[in-house]
Scaffold this motif. Structure first.
Motif, PDB file in Angstrom:
ATOM      1  N   GLY A  31       0.834  -1.193   0.000  1.00  0.00           N
ATOM      2  CA  GLY A  31       0.000   0.000   0.000  1.00  0.00           C
ATOM      3  C   GLY A  31       0.872   1.247   0.000  1.00  0.00           C
ATOM      4  N   GLY A  32       0.367   2.280  -0.620  1.00  0.00           N
ATOM      5  CA  GLY A  32       1.006   3.594  -0.508  1.00  0.00           C
ATOM      6  C   GLY A  32       2.262   3.816  -1.336  1.00  0.00           C
ATOM      7  N   VAL A  33       2.612   2.872  -2.225  1.00  0.00           N
ATOM      8  CA  VAL A  33       3.837   3.078  -3.027  1.00  0.00           C
ATOM      9  C   VAL A  33       3.631   4.105  -4.140  1.00  0.00           C
ATOM     10  CG1 VAL A  33       5.159   0.963  -2.624  1.00  0.00           C
ATOM     11  CG2 VAL A  33       3.348   0.978  -4.340  1.00  0.00           C
ATOM     12  N   GLY A  34       2.370   4.315  -4.527  1.00  0.00           N
ATOM     13  CA  GLY A  34       2.104   5.337  -5.550  1.00  0.00           C
ATOM     14  C   GLY A  34       1.345   4.845  -6.774  1.00  0.00           C
ATOM     15  N   LYS A  35       0.693   3.697  -6.679  1.00  0.00           N
ATOM     16  CA  LYS A  35      -0.016   3.139  -7.854  1.00  0.00           C
ATOM     17  C   LYS A  35      -1.076   4.106  -8.390  1.00  0.00           C
ATOM     18  CE  LYS A  35      -1.221  -0.414  -5.315  1.00  0.00           C
ATOM     19  NZ  LYS A  35      -0.420  -0.120  -4.097  1.00  0.00           N
ATOM     20  N   THR A  36      -1.934   4.580  -7.489  1.00  0.00           N
ATOM     21  CA  THR A  36      -3.034   5.459  -7.930  1.00  0.00           C
ATOM     22  C   THR A  36      -2.474   6.768  -8.505  1.00  0.00           C
ATOM     23  OG1 THR A  36      -4.421   4.511  -6.209  1.00  0.00           O
ATOM     24  CG2 THR A  36      -5.159   6.593  -7.142  1.00  0.00           C
ATOM     25  N   THR A  37      -1.465   7.302  -7.841  1.00  0.00           N
ATOM     26  CA  THR A  37      -0.843   8.546  -8.307  1.00  0.00           C
ATOM     27  C   THR A  37      -0.277   8.358  -9.716  1.00  0.00           C
ATOM     28  OG1 THR A  37      -0.238   8.976  -6.014  1.00  0.00           O
ATOM     29  CG2 THR A  37       0.933  10.244  -7.688  1.00  0.00           C
ATOM     30  N   ILE A  38       0.384   7.224  -9.930  1.00  0.00           N
ATOM     31  CA  ILE A  38       1.000   6.957 -11.237  1.00  0.00           C
ATOM     32  C   ILE A  38      -0.080   6.824 -12.313  1.00  0.00           C
ATOM     33  CG2 ILE A  38       2.245   5.153 -12.529  1.00  0.00           C
ATOM     34  CD1 ILE A  38       4.018   4.889  -9.920  1.00  0.00           C
ATOM     35  N   VAL A  39      -1.124   6.061 -12.017  1.00  0.00           N
ATOM     36  CA  VAL A  39      -2.191   5.861 -13.002  1.00  0.00           C
ATOM     37  C   VAL A  39      -2.814   7.202 -13.399  1.00  0.00           C
ATOM     38  CG1 VAL A  39      -4.563   4.976 -13.219  1.00  0.00           C
ATOM     39  CG2 VAL A  39      -2.731   3.459 -12.459  1.00  0.00           C
ATOM     40  N   LEU A  48      10.149   3.208 -10.499  1.00  0.00           N
ATOM     41  CA  LEU A  48      10.663   3.552  -9.176  1.00  0.00           C
ATOM     42  C   LEU A  48      10.001   4.849  -8.752  1.00  0.00           C
ATOM     43  CD1 LEU A  48      14.507   2.890  -9.172  1.00  0.00           C
ATOM     44  CD2 LEU A  48      12.629   1.493  -8.334  1.00  0.00           C
ATOM     45  N   ASN A  49       9.448   4.844  -7.551  1.00  0.00           N
ATOM     46  CA  ASN A  49       8.739   6.045  -7.093  1.00  0.00           C
ATOM     47  C   ASN A  49       9.259   6.458  -5.722  1.00  0.00           C
ATOM     48  OD1 ASN A  49       6.792   8.070  -7.405  1.00  0.00           O
ATOM     49  ND2 ASN A  49       5.299   6.932  -6.183  1.00  0.00           N
ATOM     50  N   LYS A  50       9.117   7.736  -5.439  1.00  0.00           N
ATOM     51  CA  LYS A  50       9.561   8.318  -4.162  1.00  0.00           C
ATOM     52  C   LYS A  50      11.074   8.156  -3.988  1.00  0.00           C
ATOM     53  CE  LYS A  50       5.070   7.578  -1.981  1.00  0.00           C
ATOM     54  NZ  LYS A  50       4.306   7.381  -0.789  1.00  0.00           N
ATOM     55  N   VAL A  51      11.796   8.401  -5.071  1.00  0.00           N
ATOM     56  CA  VAL A  51      13.254   8.283  -5.044  1.00  0.00           C
ATOM     57  C   VAL A  51      13.847   9.579  -4.482  1.00  0.00           C
ATOM     58  CG1 VAL A  51      15.302   8.025  -6.501  1.00  0.00           C
ATOM     59  CG2 VAL A  51      13.211   6.757  -7.043  1.00  0.00           C
ATOM     60  N   ARG A  52      14.763   9.447  -3.521  1.00  0.00           N
ATOM     61  CA  ARG A  52      15.381  10.642  -2.925  1.00  0.00           C
ATOM     62  C   ARG A  52      16.836  10.819  -3.329  1.00  0.00           C
ATOM     63  NH1 ARG A  52      12.617  10.850   3.066  1.00  0.00           N
ATOM     64  NH2 ARG A  52      10.550  11.304   2.251  1.00  0.00           N
ATOM     65  N   GLY A  53      17.362   9.820  -4.041  1.00  0.00           N
ATOM     66  CA  GLY A  53      18.750   9.899  -4.491  1.00  0.00           C
ATOM     67  C   GLY A  53      19.751   9.799  -3.355  1.00  0.00           C
ATOM     68  N   ARG A  54      19.391   9.117  -2.272  1.00  0.00           N
ATOM     69  CA  ARG A  54      20.313   8.958  -1.132  1.00  0.00           C
ATOM     70  C   ARG A  54      21.165   7.706  -1.322  1.00  0.00           C
ATOM     71  NH1 ARG A  54      19.840  13.693   1.862  1.00  0.00           N
ATOM     72  NH2 ARG A  54      17.670  14.322   1.724  1.00  0.00           N
ATOM     73  N   ASP A 104      -2.520  -5.925 -20.941  1.00  0.00           N
ATOM     74  CA  ASP A 104      -1.640  -6.255 -22.072  1.00  0.00           C
ATOM     75  C   ASP A 104      -0.196  -5.945 -21.697  1.00  0.00           C
ATOM     76  OD1 ASP A 104      -3.776  -6.928 -23.835  1.00  0.00           O
ATOM     77  OD2 ASP A 104      -4.239  -4.792 -23.957  1.00  0.00           O
ATOM     78  N   GLU A 105      -0.027  -4.920 -20.862  1.00  0.00           N
ATOM     79  CA  GLU A 105       1.304  -4.598 -20.349  1.00  0.00           C
ATOM     80  C   GLU A 105       1.161  -4.315 -18.864  1.00  0.00           C
ATOM     81  OE1 GLU A 105       3.184  -1.385 -22.466  1.00  0.00           O
ATOM     82  OE2 GLU A 105       2.971  -2.415 -24.390  1.00  0.00           O
ATOM     83  N   LEU A 106       2.157  -4.808 -18.111  1.00  0.00           N
ATOM     84  CA  LEU A 106       2.098  -4.629 -16.656  1.00  0.00           C
ATOM     85  C   LEU A 106       3.313  -3.853 -16.171  1.00  0.00           C
ATOM     86  CD1 LEU A 106       1.238  -7.990 -14.844  1.00  0.00           C
ATOM     87  CD2 LEU A 106       0.031  -5.806 -14.632  1.00  0.00           C
ATOM     88  N   TYR A 107       3.080  -2.922 -15.271  1.00  0.00           N
ATOM     89  CA  TYR A 107       4.173  -2.148 -14.682  1.00  0.00           C
ATOM     90  C   TYR A 107       4.075  -2.267 -13.165  1.00  0.00           C
ATOM     91  CZ  TYR A 107       4.765  -0.715 -19.387  1.00  0.00           C
ATOM     92  OH  TYR A 107       4.984  -0.769 -20.747  1.00  0.00           O
ATOM     93  N   ALA A 108       5.198  -2.619 -12.533  1.00  0.00           N
ATOM     94  CA  ALA A 108       5.197  -2.754 -11.073  1.00  0.00           C
ATOM     95  C   ALA A 108       5.859  -1.526 -10.463  1.00  0.00           C
ATOM     96  CB  ALA A 108       5.956  -4.010 -10.670  1.00  0.00           C
ATOM     97  N   VAL A 109       5.253  -1.027  -9.390  1.00  0.00           N
ATOM     98  CA  VAL A 109       5.766   0.171  -8.730  1.00  0.00           C
ATOM     99  C   VAL A 109       6.557  -0.242  -7.501  1.00  0.00           C
ATOM    100  CG1 VAL A 109       5.167   2.388  -7.705  1.00  0.00           C
ATOM    101  CG2 VAL A 109       3.604   1.314  -9.336  1.00  0.00           C
ATOM    102  N   SER A 110       7.711   0.381  -7.340  1.00  0.00           N
ATOM    103  CA  SER A 110       8.498   0.096  -6.147  1.00  0.00           C
ATOM    104  C   SER A 110       9.166   1.366  -5.662  1.00  0.00           C
ATOM    105  CB  SER A 110       9.569  -0.949  -6.479  1.00  0.00           C
ATOM    106  OG  SER A 110      10.210  -1.369  -5.295  1.00  0.00           O
ATOM    107  N   SER A 111       9.272   1.505  -4.362  1.00  0.00           N
ATOM    108  CA  SER A 111      10.150   2.552  -3.853  1.00  0.00           C
ATOM    109  C   SER A 111      11.507   1.888  -3.571  1.00  0.00           C
ATOM    110  CB  SER A 111       9.540   3.229  -2.622  1.00  0.00           C
ATOM    111  OG  SER A 111       9.056   2.268  -1.735  1.00  0.00           O
ATOM    112  N   PRO A 112      12.578   2.690  -3.484  1.00  0.00           N
ATOM    113  CA  PRO A 112      13.914   2.078  -3.445  1.00  0.00           C
ATOM    114  C   PRO A 112      14.357   1.647  -2.046  1.00  0.00           C
ATOM    115  CG  PRO A 112      14.105   4.455  -3.629  1.00  0.00           C
ATOM    116  CD  PRO A 112      12.644   4.158  -3.572  1.00  0.00           C
ATOM    117  N   ASP A 113      13.530   0.824  -1.380  1.00  0.00           N
ATOM    118  CA  ASP A 113      13.906   0.321  -0.057  1.00  0.00           C
ATOM    119  C   ASP A 113      13.688  -1.198  -0.031  1.00  0.00           C
ATOM    120  OD1 ASP A 113      11.044  -0.234   1.260  1.00  0.00           O
ATOM    121  OD2 ASP A 113      10.935   1.613   0.093  1.00  0.00           O
TER     122      ASP A 113
END
Ligand SMILES: Nc1ncnc2c1ncn2[C@@H]1O[C@H](COP(=O)(O)OP(=O)(O)OP(=O)(O)O)[C@@H](O)[C@H]1O
Ligand SMILES: [Mg+2]
Length: 272
Positions: free
Chosen positions: A16-24, A171-177, A136-145
């Protein structure tokens, strides 16, 4: 002939909360408004639907739940939105529905759209399978943790077991740390290419408070441009980076406009 006619793009993530709805919603907005595509967004987050809330449109007479319990034809669940795309909301209820009928129901609409975007549920049962099997195409959302990466790897495995391919990671919510998992590590561990890397940015929350996708709230911000690039890649359209002057002017104009129109009584601190 447009070869992309009726392509179903599913956005998944078993967290939950990784950003699926925001991305769509941001992708839908860019595909429709920047690339002239006919777009439908479907709320396939059956037990915790949010699309209507993000679009400022609730209490619909006909929803996806009615469609998947054979109470209504899918065309009656389609709602137009003035953001430039159509959407099918879901109901916030616990009705028994047949999730896996989604693919067949969508077939009746495929010819009406260039893209049908599925916002999915993080729940690892028929809820997420409905999106996996309908896309037809699938995209998976992940934050970098690590915890999110491990759920992403599970999603990749699950898809493979079902004979479905995941076309890309977002990749979502990337802070570049330094402590974040890198794009290269993500690709190596998952075997799936990273198609976009979207920064963690407070403007997403500002946009949420305005009930607007970020790409409409702040179209020249860095994450908005990332979305424009991603939508270009997914739709095989050329991406034209605005020149520095246009970017700076557009960004300041958006910011000033948002500042002027901000309702401070709502308590959000725009500038600290
Ligand atoms: N790149 C980002 N930077 C900052 N905040 C973000 C970013 N992307 C999404 N958010 C915020 O994170 C929160 C969760 O996003 P969202 O609702 O899209 O997640 P979700 O994966 O759909 O969640 P759920 O599984 O509950 O449906 C929202 O407040 C959203 O505005
Ligand atoms: Mg969601």
């Amino acid at each position: 002939m447009d070869l992309n006619k009726g392509k179903v793009l599913g956005v998944i993530g078993i967290k939950g909360g990784v950003g699926k709805t925001t991305i769509v919603l941001n992708l839908a907005s860019v595909l429709a408004n920047d690339y002239g595509k006919k777009v439908l967004v479907v709320d396939a987050n059956f037990s915790s639907p949010h699309i209507g809330l993000h679009l400022g449109s609730v209490n619909h007479k006909t929803t996806l739940h009615d469609v998947l319990s054979d109470k209504a034809h899918i065309k009656h669940a389609v709602h137009e939105h003035d953001f430039g795309f159509d959407f099918i909301p879901a109901s916030l209820d616990t009705r028994n529905i047949k999730h896996l009928k989604l693919k067949n129901k969508l077939a009746d609409l495929k010819n009406n759209y260039d893209y049908i975007l599925l916002d999915s549920s993080p729940v690892l049962n028929d809820e997420i399978l409905a999106t996996m099997m309908s896309s037809d195409e699938l995209y998976a959302v992940s934050s970098p943790d690590l915890p999110t990466l491990s759920t992403t790897l599970r999603a990749v495995k699950l898809a493979k077991e079902r004979g479905v391919q995941i076309n890309g990671l977002i990749l979502n919510k990337v802070r570049g740390r330094k402590y974040e998992i890198t794009k290269a590590e993500m690709e190596k561990l998952s075997g799936v290419p990273v198609v976009a890397s979207i920064k963690d940015n407070v403007k997403f929350l500002e946009a949420l408070s305005k009930v607007k996708p970020l790409v409409m709230h702040s179209p020249y911000s860095a994450p908005a441009l990332e979305y424009k690039k991603l939508a270009a890649l997914l739709s095989n359209e050329p991406y034209k980076e605005p020149n520095l002057f246009k970017k700076a002017y557009g960004f300041l104009k958006d910011d000033f406009h948002n500042f002027l129109n901000h309702d401070f009584r709502k308590g959000l601190k725009y500038y600290k």
